[in-house]
Design a protein around this motif. Sequence first.
Motif, PDB file in Angstrom:
ATOM      1  N   ALA A  11     -36.952  26.280  13.220  1.00 27.09           N
ATOM      2  CA  ALA A  11     -36.688  25.361  14.302  1.00 27.09           C
ATOM      3  C   ALA A  11     -36.777  26.075  15.457  1.00 27.09           C
ATOM      4  O   ALA A  11     -36.579  27.172  15.863  1.00 27.09           O
ATOM      5  CB  ALA A  11     -35.740  24.755  14.279  1.00 27.09           C
ATOM      6  N   ASN A  37     -26.285  22.292  10.176  1.00 27.55           N
ATOM      7  CA  ASN A  37     -26.627  21.035  10.955  1.00 27.55           C
ATOM      8  C   ASN A  37     -27.354  20.170  10.018  1.00 27.55           C
ATOM      9  O   ASN A  37     -27.682  19.190  10.539  1.00 27.55           O
ATOM     10  CB  ASN A  37     -27.335  21.606  12.589  1.00 27.55           C
ATOM     11  N   GLY A  49     -29.855  23.360   6.970  1.00 28.27           N
ATOM     12  CA  GLY A  49     -30.170  23.708   7.993  1.00 28.27           C
ATOM     13  C   GLY A  49     -29.166  24.701   8.788  1.00 28.27           C
ATOM     14  O   GLY A  49     -27.815  23.895   8.603  1.00 28.27           O
ATOM     15  N   ARG A  51     -27.804  26.292  12.338  1.00 33.80           N
ATOM     16  CA  ARG A  51     -28.218  26.087  13.699  1.00 33.80           C
ATOM     17  C   ARG A  51     -27.126  27.093  14.595  1.00 33.80           C
ATOM     18  O   ARG A  51     -25.902  27.178  14.087  1.00 33.80           O
ATOM     19  CB  ARG A  51     -27.997  24.821  14.239  1.00 33.80           C
ATOM     20  N   SER A  53     -25.917  29.105  18.474  1.00 38.54           N
ATOM     21  CA  SER A  53     -25.780  29.273  19.642  1.00 38.54           C
ATOM     22  C   SER A  53     -25.217  30.724  20.228  1.00 38.54           C
ATOM     23  O   SER A  53     -24.527  31.109  19.640  1.00 38.54           O
ATOM     24  CB  SER A  53     -24.779  28.070  20.490  1.00 38.54           C
ATOM     25  N   GLN A 105     -30.088  28.059  21.979  1.00 38.93           N
ATOM     26  CA  GLN A 105     -29.910  27.550  20.621  1.00 38.93           C
ATOM     27  C   GLN A 105     -31.116  27.889  19.646  1.00 38.93           C
ATOM     28  O   GLN A 105     -32.183  27.741  20.357  1.00 38.93           O
ATOM     29  CB  GLN A 105     -29.382  26.192  20.383  1.00 38.93           C
ATOM     30  N   SER A 106     -31.126  28.078  18.451  1.00 43.07           N
ATOM     31  CA  SER A 106     -32.273  28.258  17.509  1.00 43.07           C
ATOM     32  C   SER A 106     -31.703  27.725  16.062  1.00 43.07           C
ATOM     33  O   SER A 106     -30.385  27.677  16.128  1.00 43.07           O
ATOM     34  CB  SER A 106     -32.829  29.329  17.532  1.00 43.07           C
ATOM     35  N   GLY A 107     -32.407  27.571  15.157  1.00 43.73           N
ATOM     36  CA  GLY A 107     -31.789  27.355  13.896  1.00 43.73           C
ATOM     37  C   GLY A 107     -33.148  27.592  13.056  1.00 43.73           C
ATOM     38  O   GLY A 107     -34.332  27.575  13.327  1.00 43.73           O
ATOM     39  N   THR A 144     -20.974  29.977   9.653  1.00 45.50           N
ATOM     40  CA  THR A 144     -20.953  28.481  10.144  1.00 45.50           C
ATOM     41  C   THR A 144     -19.374  28.048   9.981  1.00 45.50           C
ATOM     42  O   THR A 144     -18.779  28.496   9.096  1.00 45.50           O
ATOM     43  CB  THR A 144     -22.076  27.904   9.022  1.00 45.50           C
ATOM     44  N   PRO A 150     -24.644  20.767  18.184  1.00 50.47           N
ATOM     45  CA  PRO A 150     -25.964  21.281  17.909  1.00 50.47           C
ATOM     46  C   PRO A 150     -26.752  20.303  18.599  1.00 50.47           C
ATOM     47  O   PRO A 150     -26.722  19.029  18.621  1.00 50.47           O
ATOM     48  CB  PRO A 150     -26.093  21.334  16.536  1.00 50.47           C
ATOM     49  N   ALA A 153     -29.671  18.078  14.923  1.00 52.62           N
ATOM     50  CA  ALA A 153     -28.978  17.932  13.685  1.00 52.62           C
ATOM     51  C   ALA A 153     -29.632  16.720  12.959  1.00 52.62           C
ATOM     52  O   ALA A 153     -30.148  15.719  13.541  1.00 52.62           O
ATOM     53  CB  ALA A 153     -27.589  17.881  14.109  1.00 52.62           C
ATOM     54  N   SER A 159     -22.295  18.934  12.072  1.00 48.92           N
ATOM     55  CA  SER A 159     -21.790  20.220  12.253  1.00 48.92           C
ATOM     56  C   SER A 159     -20.670  20.375  11.375  1.00 48.92           C
ATOM     57  O   SER A 159     -19.665  19.851  11.445  1.00 48.92           O
ATOM     58  CB  SER A 159     -21.314  20.254  13.747  1.00 48.92           C
TER      59      SER A 159
END
Length: 167
Positions: A11, A37, A49, A51, A53, A105-107, A144, A150, A153, A159
Motif C-alpha cells: 500500500a 487495518n 492489513g 498500517r 505511522s 503512514q504506510s501499510g 499492532t 489509519p 482501512a 484499527s
Amino acid sequence: MRRPALALLLALPLAIGPGVARAGDPRESPLLWATVNVCDTERHPDTIGVRASMPGSGRRGETMWMRFRVQYLSAADGRWHNFTLPGADSGDVRVGRHARYRVRQSGYLFPFAPAPGERYRLRGSVEFQWRRRGKAVRRVREVTSAGHRPAVADPEGHSEATCDVVG
C-alpha cells in the motif's frame, strides 16, 4: 500446527500534516503506532492489513523506512512468533524521502491461506528506521495496537491489535 502461505501487496505511503517535524525521541511521539487495518473483509478476503505511522525527525538528510511483518500467537507456548514463510515480511520500505515530514503512514496487505479448520490469531510488527547516508541512526519496533486513525482501512477507520482467522 501448519502455517498458512502468505503473499504481500504494498500500500502506498501517505504524507500527513503540513510543516516540518521537530527532532526528539520518536518513541515518545503519539504519531508512532502500528495497527491491523484490514482483517478478512469482503473487499479483502483472506487478508490481514498492517498500517503504521511514524513521525519525521526534522533532521535534514534523513530518510524514513518501515518493515512490516506478520506474527502468530503460538498455542504451544503462548508467545508471538514471526512467520518465516516467504511473503510474511515486507523487507525495508522507504516511506519518506526525507524526515522533514510531520508524519508518514504506510501499510502492507498480507494474503493468507489457512487450511480448513485451522485457526490463527495474527498481529503485525513494524520496525521503523530513520536513516542517514544509508545507515540507521534510530530504530524503533512496535506491535499492532487498537484505537488509531489509519488513513486507509477496510472498513473505514478499522484499527485493532489482532486479527483472528479461521480456515
